[in-house]
Design an enzyme around this catalytic site. Sequence first.
Site: not given
Ligand code: HPA
Length: 280
Positions: A61, A83, A85-86, A113, A211, A247
């Site tokens: 990012h 995000h 979650y941060e 993604a 997410m 990741h």
């Molecule tokens: N799960 C959640 N978030 C994601 C994934 C996944 O499999 N792949 C990329 N971001």
Amino acid sequence: MNAEIFDSAAAVLPPQCFELPPTCGLILGSGWSETLECERTLVSLPYAAIPGLGASTVVGHTGEFRLFEQHGLRVAAFLGRRHWYEGAGWEPVVMPVELLRRMDTKNLLITNAAGGVNPALKPGDLMAISDHINTVGLNPLVGPVRPGWGARFPDQSHVYDPAMRKHLRRAADEIGAALSEGIYAFTAGPVYETPAEIRAYASMGADAVGMSTVPEVTLASAVGMRVAGLSCITNMAAGISGPHLSHDEVIKQTRRTAPTMAALVSTFLALIAAEITEQL
Ligand code: HPA
């Protein structure tokens, strides 16, 4: 929500950002920022210089706001996202949408993604988001009604605009890329899902999981923007295939898909430009 932080953020954007509404906003997720083509950059600011936005803590990012011209259009792009979650609250997550709203941007393309839940998808596929499932049960509109943030109870029947999705489809046809369409399930992260959760989301109708995106889309649609959502499927979700999720693999896959992602975004912007020209 600390709404005053939005005023402080808007105050550091140069006047150029407000002199002419950007025709399209972009919020680019994991691995997408590197693919952005810009003909003429007008403004570039690191996220760290924008109060309340702050640097992304996630690899992949970039963390840059850029106002630029492409195909004769003015585009306001947020390269990289914050995000939920941060753990910094909703303010950084929705800041790009709020700044785009203040710039009077009417169209938004948001990318991410995602993991493939539908076994018909495979890593490297691109998916136009047709609808979403918010598995988190939280959203940034919880709280007092804010001026300019739309109705108390926003309709969610058409959050992803069909005309914008048509532009995505046409752009994919023009560049000869396959584009699937499907439902995106939003999870809180930062943990990946368990195989049991993925089976549950599949039975709920999800095609992909990730997410991000849904909080921003929820606000953008409530304030009346035309929204398009685009996922790069970087892996199959937990329990579908592959021994483990990482990741690193997500970033590697976006790099492999980058040329198609770049061409799709650029052609999509060209189609928006053509649409505007036709309307004149
Ligand atoms: N799960 C959640 N978030 C994601 C994934 C996944 O499999 N792949 C990329 N971001």
